[in-house]
Design a protein around this motif. Sequence first.
Motif, PDB file in Angstrom:
ATOM      1  N   LEU A 184       4.156   1.412   0.162  1.00  0.00           N
ATOM      2  CA  LEU A 184       4.806   2.139  -0.935  1.00  0.00           C
ATOM      3  C   LEU A 184       5.296   3.523  -0.514  1.00  0.00           C
ATOM      4  CD1 LEU A 184       2.402   1.274  -3.903  1.00  0.00           C
ATOM      5  CD2 LEU A 184       4.577   0.192  -3.300  1.00  0.00           C
ATOM      6  N   ARG A 185       4.840   4.017   0.624  1.00  0.00           N
ATOM      7  CA  ARG A 185       5.263   5.311   1.172  1.00  0.00           C
ATOM      8  C   ARG A 185       5.114   6.427   0.134  1.00  0.00           C
ATOM      9  NH1 ARG A 185      11.070   4.893   3.008  1.00  0.00           N
ATOM     10  NH2 ARG A 185      10.557   6.776   4.179  1.00  0.00           N
ATOM     11  N   LEU A 186       3.954   6.463  -0.487  1.00  0.00           N
ATOM     12  CA  LEU A 186       3.735   7.416  -1.573  1.00  0.00           C
ATOM     13  C   LEU A 186       3.777   8.867  -1.102  1.00  0.00           C
ATOM     14  CD1 LEU A 186       0.913   5.578  -3.557  1.00  0.00           C
ATOM     15  CD2 LEU A 186       3.312   5.863  -4.207  1.00  0.00           C
ATOM     16  N   ARG A 187       3.359   9.139   0.103  1.00  0.00           N
ATOM     17  CA  ARG A 187       3.414  10.516   0.585  1.00  0.00           C
ATOM     18  C   ARG A 187       4.854  10.963   0.815  1.00  0.00           C
ATOM     19  NH1 ARG A 187      -1.826  11.319   4.683  1.00  0.00           N
ATOM     20  NH2 ARG A 187      -3.389  11.110   3.006  1.00  0.00           N
ATOM     21  N   THR A 188       5.687  10.058   1.259  1.00  0.00           N
ATOM     22  CA  THR A 188       7.106  10.388   1.442  1.00  0.00           C
ATOM     23  C   THR A 188       7.760  10.728   0.112  1.00  0.00           C
ATOM     24  OG1 THR A 188       7.247   8.933   3.366  1.00  0.00           O
ATOM     25  CG2 THR A 188       9.324   9.520   2.294  1.00  0.00           C
ATOM     26  N   TYR A 232      12.801  18.920  -3.240  1.00  0.00           N
ATOM     27  CA  TYR A 232      12.675  18.805  -1.787  1.00  0.00           C
ATOM     28  C   TYR A 232      11.385  18.071  -1.454  1.00  0.00           C
ATOM     29  CZ  TYR A 232       9.545  22.776  -2.607  1.00  0.00           C
ATOM     30  OH  TYR A 232       8.543  23.588  -3.083  1.00  0.00           O
ATOM     31  N   ARG A 233      11.320  17.499  -0.270  1.00  0.00           N
ATOM     32  CA  ARG A 233      10.142  16.744   0.152  1.00  0.00           C
ATOM     33  C   ARG A 233       9.004  17.678   0.534  1.00  0.00           C
ATOM     34  NH1 ARG A 233      11.332  11.370   0.747  1.00  0.00           N
ATOM     35  NH2 ARG A 233      13.525  10.809   1.102  1.00  0.00           N
ATOM     36  N   VAL A 234       7.778  17.179   0.410  1.00  0.00           N
ATOM     37  CA  VAL A 234       6.602  17.937   0.825  1.00  0.00           C
ATOM     38  C   VAL A 234       6.027  17.292   2.076  1.00  0.00           C
ATOM     39  CG1 VAL A 234       6.070  18.725  -1.507  1.00  0.00           C
ATOM     40  CG2 VAL A 234       5.089  16.586  -0.690  1.00  0.00           C
ATOM     41  N   THR A 235       5.364  18.112   2.890  1.00  0.00           N
ATOM     42  CA  THR A 235       4.826  17.606   4.155  1.00  0.00           C
ATOM     43  C   THR A 235       3.308  17.631   4.207  1.00  0.00           C
ATOM     44  OG1 THR A 235       5.022  19.814   5.143  1.00  0.00           O
ATOM     45  CG2 THR A 235       6.896  18.311   5.418  1.00  0.00           C
ATOM     46  N   GLY A 236       2.678  18.106   3.139  1.00  0.00           N
ATOM     47  CA  GLY A 236       1.221  18.147   3.127  1.00  0.00           C
ATOM     48  C   GLY A 236       0.699  18.716   1.829  1.00  0.00           C
ATOM     49  N   LEU A 237      -0.619  18.735   1.697  1.00  0.00           N
ATOM     50  CA  LEU A 237      -1.237  19.255   0.476  1.00  0.00           C
ATOM     51  C   LEU A 237      -0.955  20.736   0.281  1.00  0.00           C
ATOM     52  CD1 LEU A 237      -4.679  17.397   0.556  1.00  0.00           C
ATOM     53  CD2 LEU A 237      -2.800  17.037  -1.065  1.00  0.00           C
ATOM     54  N   ALA A 295      -3.708   7.872 -11.334  1.00  0.00           N
ATOM     55  CA  ALA A 295      -3.468   6.769 -10.401  1.00  0.00           C
ATOM     56  C   ALA A 295      -2.547   5.726 -11.022  1.00  0.00           C
ATOM     57  CB  ALA A 295      -4.791   6.131  -9.982  1.00  0.00           C
ATOM     58  N   ASP A 296      -2.764   5.404 -12.297  1.00  0.00           N
ATOM     59  CA  ASP A 296      -1.911   4.448 -12.994  1.00  0.00           C
ATOM     60  C   ASP A 296      -0.461   4.944 -13.045  1.00  0.00           C
ATOM     61  OD1 ASP A 296      -3.331   2.193 -13.607  1.00  0.00           O
ATOM     62  OD2 ASP A 296      -2.980   2.344 -15.763  1.00  0.00           O
ATOM     63  N   GLN A 297      -0.300   6.234 -13.316  1.00  0.00           N
ATOM     64  CA  GLN A 297       1.056   6.774 -13.419  1.00  0.00           C
ATOM     65  C   GLN A 297       1.785   6.691 -12.079  1.00  0.00           C
ATOM     66  OE1 GLN A 297       1.410  10.454 -15.475  1.00  0.00           O
ATOM     67  NE2 GLN A 297       3.435  10.936 -14.674  1.00  0.00           N
ATOM     68  N   VAL A 298       1.112   7.047 -11.004  1.00  0.00           N
ATOM     69  CA  VAL A 298       1.732   6.982  -9.688  1.00  0.00           C
ATOM     70  C   VAL A 298       2.079   5.537  -9.320  1.00  0.00           C
ATOM     71  CG1 VAL A 298       1.281   7.289  -7.220  1.00  0.00           C
ATOM     72  CG2 VAL A 298       0.708   9.117  -8.829  1.00  0.00           C
ATOM     73  N   LEU A 299       1.157   4.613  -9.584  1.00  0.00           N
ATOM     74  CA  LEU A 299       1.422   3.204  -9.288  1.00  0.00           C
ATOM     75  C   LEU A 299       2.579   2.673 -10.117  1.00  0.00           C
ATOM     76  CD1 LEU A 299      -2.239   1.854  -9.044  1.00  0.00           C
ATOM     77  CD2 LEU A 299      -0.603   2.095  -7.160  1.00  0.00           C
ATOM     78  N   TRP A 300       2.645   3.111 -11.377  1.00  0.00           N
ATOM     79  CA  TRP A 300       3.747   2.657 -12.228  1.00  0.00           C
ATOM     80  C   TRP A 300       5.083   3.159 -11.691  1.00  0.00           C
ATOM     81  CZ3 TRP A 300       7.894   3.775 -15.255  1.00  0.00           C
ATOM     82  CH2 TRP A 300       8.285   2.786 -16.168  1.00  0.00           C
ATOM     83  N   TRP A 354      -0.337  11.838  -2.828  1.00  0.00           N
ATOM     84  CA  TRP A 354      -0.775  12.098  -1.461  1.00  0.00           C
ATOM     85  C   TRP A 354      -2.098  11.377  -1.169  1.00  0.00           C
ATOM     86  CZ3 TRP A 354       2.477  14.348   1.827  1.00  0.00           C
ATOM     87  CH2 TRP A 354       1.999  14.639   3.107  1.00  0.00           C
ATOM     88  N   ARG A 355      -3.004  11.384  -2.139  1.00  0.00           N
ATOM     89  CA  ARG A 355      -4.308  10.733  -1.946  1.00  0.00           C
ATOM     90  C   ARG A 355      -4.143   9.216  -1.812  1.00  0.00           C
ATOM     91  NH1 ARG A 355      -7.788   8.398  -5.472  1.00  0.00           N
ATOM     92  NH2 ARG A 355      -6.618   9.183  -7.284  1.00  0.00           N
ATOM     93  N   LEU A 356      -3.395   8.612  -2.738  1.00  0.00           N
ATOM     94  CA  LEU A 356      -3.202   7.163  -2.679  1.00  0.00           C
ATOM     95  C   LEU A 356      -2.345   6.756  -1.483  1.00  0.00           C
ATOM     96  CD1 LEU A 356      -2.618   6.281  -6.450  1.00  0.00           C
ATOM     97  CD2 LEU A 356      -4.728   6.125  -5.125  1.00  0.00           C
TER      98      LEU A 356
END
Length: 447
Positions: free
Chosen positions: A352-356, A316-321, A162-167, A341-343
């Motif tokens: 933050l559009r983390l899934r995008t 490339y972008r992902v659209t789901g798990l 979680a820290d890495q993704v937020l960073w 994807w979870r956050l």
Amino acid sequence: MNDPLFPRWLEQIKAVGGCSHPVYLSGSTTTRNAVTGEVISSYSTATEPGERLAVRCRNRRASVCAPCSRLHAGDTFHLVRAGLSGGKSVPDAVRERPRLFVTLTAPSFGPVHRATGNGGPCRPRRDAPVCEHGRPLGCGRAHAEDDCQVGRPLCADCYDYADQVLWHAHAGRLWDRFTTAVRRHIASAGGLPRSRLGEYLVVAFAKVAEFQRRAAVHFHAVVRLDGPDGPGSAPATWATEELLLDAVCHAVASSFVTPPESDAYGTERLGWGAQYDARPIRSFADDDALPDDAVAAYVAKYVSKSAAETAAGLDYRVTGLDDIHAAVVSDHVRAVMGTCWRLGGLAELEHLRLRTWAHSLGYRGHILTKSRRYSTTYAALRADRADHLRGDTEAVDGPDVVTESAWRYVGSGHTPGAAQLAAGIAEDLAQARESAREAMADWGREL
């Protein structure tokens, strides 16, 4: 082939360097004298194969299009080098400015396996401790640089994904805080309020983002001090290389951002890693400094690397798990994307559009950014190359000249057969460049 337009199709593919995924446009352009109505020049795709024109895809990643990535890396080299040595509308006087090559890293998110070039153990521990999940906190193996274990956590359950993704999601803001802190420190050293610093100097920079083997991004940056009028003017005499070094050191320690509060993680602030480097840049290398061309080449080589080469996720972008689970990446990279994807489903992190951006591990920035007055631009370099390829001796421009254009997108990519021909053209062009490079090297040695 018996198609009479086949030679022209080959000319188009050669003109785009054997691009792997060209974009096709249809339309026309006409240049007239606005006073007399005389047509100065005109072009239409009506007589082209398929009534369309191929243009480069301009993808920077070698895994997607090697010819375009090679061109992009070359443009990056000249863009960075111009800001160090002059040229491309940048005065040669930039060589005399205080300049640093700065590397800023992400903090630790947990111990990972590391390469040991000296043959020693990865993480030696005498008492063989284990974490709360029962996994060893040390590693006695000697990892080579290409070992697939390098960069992976000793314990994935202890690793703070979680820290890495937020960073990653806040890395752009953190860089902005860093440059602001550099300017503030320099202004304070000169006895000035921050608002008046622009009267004495300007801080210019160009930075590239690189992903480490642990799938964490870090930045390499050229930082330069100019006068108030840009690269053609000198900064105040008290703005020295030593002061710039102090400002960078202070900014690394004092810059941080605060993520939104959430019950999903306990992170309160995000800052730079303890490992950073700042070295002077010289026209010629010495014991403590780096040469201009070496810095430009170092930065340029990273802009064309694929995501797979640098543990940066996917191209490339992902659209789901399901896309994340099916991705051909390491378990570590897959875990980072899964955390994105979870956050990304949290309301407090929606902005933050983390899934995008899960495919790039939450990092939303460009691979290369620069301040406005650091040097030339990619657009200017492409325009100069286009003029050179056309062989223009005089630009068709002026108040009495009007150009009318109408273009539309009609497709992209190659058929399987055309793709093989394009790959052959790209290989021939690459071999021709290499032969020319070797010939120039031999000629230099003879001199």
